[in-house]
Design an enzyme around this catalytic site. Structure first.
Site: not given
Length: 607
Positions: A87, A124, A360
């Site tokens: 990521d 994220h 996601s």
């Protein structure tokens, strides 16, 4: 990142989707409430959905969750399985993650072993990790799907070198053949790229993509002493609009001109070459009400669906870990969009968010589920657990009818076309929907099946590509379409089918492509009205994947159909948020009928 130019001279670059962003078991029938011990657990609907609002304005539908209550009570919590989070970074000292962090993380920007983000905006990966495996029963924050699984982080999205790809995806540089790195067993990939043009044979012609797929296959099949590993992949967030970037890096959005794009997705999941890669488990997203998340990309390449939520304001997103401090992540001062943010009695240090969403989020929910099933029966291999997840998935949104498309033919006659079918049961008895694959992951059922699993699948076989020279015209705006067939003489049980297309067409976004099995199962392997606004030539060795035929027999006649669904001009909009403006581009219809030149097919399955 590769850039494309629109006819309007607005130059757009393909952007990563990463930084976004069936009947369910009724709650009253469950005998095992989740063990308490984490103050945010009561709002984590993906673990147990009681209709809670998860700090948004409304709640979901009770029972629409991963159904893992009994698994938790059994003490099956992911021990012995490590999840690699590939990521934008991972805050390895986060108080609700640190106890699960294993050695071996990598920062590809600095070269250190600490992938913690330098930027307060790179939150994220930390949120992804919390969904998969935040520490449970520690009296703080929330809990992950597999609260005792290991975690490793790689910020590969910030420095996408091939060497970094090898390292983060389980193949350390210099490893000899078939000696795949055996530490991580689940690889979470909450990223991807939408397509404004076709891939034009990237998988066939691009050496790096070929090498990457070799790594996917080798690690999947041969790591962990032959038990293998799993690569989990987000389907995309482009059902309603395609996220793009202007030349200066600022965001923009490709929007349909017709409201709702006639109900069809702006992007088909299979157009991303990593989604038509058999070795990836592609997952779509479901919201707390048990239907497709509004943004979730879909297609025949989707294998399963998992919780992803909506946006966390009007209805629930996902409650998970955020970068620590009120100056970072979703908690940056000024974000008071939910009562969780900005510091309060439940989260005084601003270490959590209730705004994470997207496919996601569906990916790490799947990664955590895999860790639970694998830890329940460590002897099972990658294919057997994949098979178990398919067999035990729950049919959600059972009355979802698909998408019916109406348009006028060249002669003005009304045409009706089922552009995406509803739930279909194939000849092997498996129900499939392009929105959900085989359905919502059901952890308790999967664990129960894993504990009693006694008949491993036969060895995997992958056939050679077979090319069919079609040489047939594609009638403009006609459900008649172009048709070509292939006779498969060798028999096998299908697990997946891949197709490559060679089509001449001036407006590729008009095209729908179907594959029909000898048993009559019809799979839409490419939906029409996509965002392929930059493609004016058609497809060259465009690869697509379908799981729809799982368990069917390969022997017999396979048919490919290509349908042109639009004979009129096809405008679209480009939305630029800052300063806000909308530019409309009108694409004229193709000047001549398209042409299906050839196609190829191969079967993945077993005897």
């Amino acid at each position: 990142m590769k850039q494309k130019t629109l006819a309007t001279a607005v130059s757009l670059a393909l952007s990563l989707l990463v930084l976004d962003a069936y009947s369910a078991t009724p709650v009253q029938d469950r005998y095992y409430p989740l063990t308490p011990g984490d103050p945010l657990l009561s709002q984590q609907w993906f673990l147990q959905n009681t209709g809670q609002n998860a700090f948004s304005k409304s709640g979901g539908v009770p029972g629409m969750d991963l159904n893992l209550d009994f698994t938790t009570q059994r003490g099956i919590r992911g021990v012995g399985v490590t999840i690699a989070v590939i990521d934008d970074g991972l805050e390895i000292k986060h108080p609700d993650l640190a106890a699960n962090i294993k050695r071996g993380s990598k920062n590809f920007v600095t070269g250190s072993d600490d992938p913690s983000p330098d930027s307060p905006h790179n939150a994220h990966g930390t949120a992804v990790a919390g969904i998969a495996a935040a520490v449970g029963f520690n009296g703080i924050g929330g809990r992950g799907v597999a609260p005792k699984a290991g975690l490793k982080g790689y910020n590969w999205l910030l420095n996408q070198s091939f060497e970094g790809f090898l390292h983060s995806h389980g193949k350390l540089p210099g490893d000899p053949p078939l000696q795949a790195h055996t530490d991580s067993r689940v690889f979470n990939q909450s990223y991807g790229s939408p397509s404004l043009a076709s891939n034009n044979g990237d998988v066939v012609s691009n050496l790096q993509l070929q090498l990457e797929e070799q790594v996917y296959e080798e690690v999947t099949r041969h790591s962990h002493w032959g038990r293998g590993a799993w690569f989990v992949k987000s389907a995309g967030n482009d059902y309603q609009a395609v996220s793009v970037s202007l030349d200066d890096g600022s965001p923009a959005y490709l929007l349909p001109f017709v409201r709702g794009n006639d109900g069809l997705p702006m992007q088909d999941a299979g157009l991303d070459p990593t989604n038509s890669n058999y070795w990836n488990i592609v997952v779509s997203a479901m919201n707390a009400s048990g239907v497709r998340s509004s943004y979730s990309t879909v297609g025949a390449s989707v294998l399963l669906t998992a919780p992803g939520g909506e946006y966390g304001t009007d209805s629930p997103a996902m409650v998970t870990t955020d970068l620590t401090s009120c100056e970072s992540g979703w908690n940056i001062k000024g974000d008071s969009s939910t009562t969780l943010h900005g510091g309060n009695a439940i989260d005084p240090n601003c270490n959590y968010t209730s705004r994470m969403n997207g496919t996601s989020s569906a990916a790490p929910a799947t990664s955590g589920a895999l860790a639970l099933v694998a830890s329940a029966n460590p002897a099972l291999n990658w294919r057997d657990i994949r098979h178990i997840l398919i067999k035990t998935a729950r049919k959600v949104d059972a009355s979802q009818p698909g998408v019916q498309l109406s348009f006028n033919g060249k002669d003005g006659a009304a045409q009706k076309y089922l552009a995406i079918p509803g739930w279909q049961k194939n000849a092997a008895g498996y129900s499939f929907h392009n929105f959900y694959g085989f359905g919502l992951i059901d952890v308790d059922r999967a664990v129960e099946a894993a504990l009693s699993y006694a008949r491993p699948l036969p060895a995997l076989e992958i056939s050679d590509w077979k090319q069919i020279d079609a040489n047939v015209s594609i009638p403009d705006a006609s459900v008649k379409g172009a048709e070509s067939s292939y006779q498969q003489y060798e028999n096998s049980t299908v697990e997946a089918v891949q197709v490559r297309l060679n089509i001449d067409h001036e407006r590729a976004k008009d095209l729908s492509v179907e594959l029909i099995s000898p048993s009559g199962t019809r799979s839409v392997i490419l939906s029409a009205r996509t965002g392929l606004v930059l493609e004016s030539k058609g497809f060259t060795e465009q690869r697509l994947l379908s799981h729809h035929f799982y368990g069917e027999k390969a022997k017999g006649q396979w048919k490919l159909r290509v349908i042109d669904t639009n004979g009129a001009n096809a405008p679209y909009n480009v939305l630029i948020p800052n300063p806000r403006s909308v530019e409309t581009v009108d694409q004229v219809n193709n000047s001549q009928d398209g042409f299906l030149k050839s196609w190829s097919i191969r079967f993945i399955g077993h005897k």
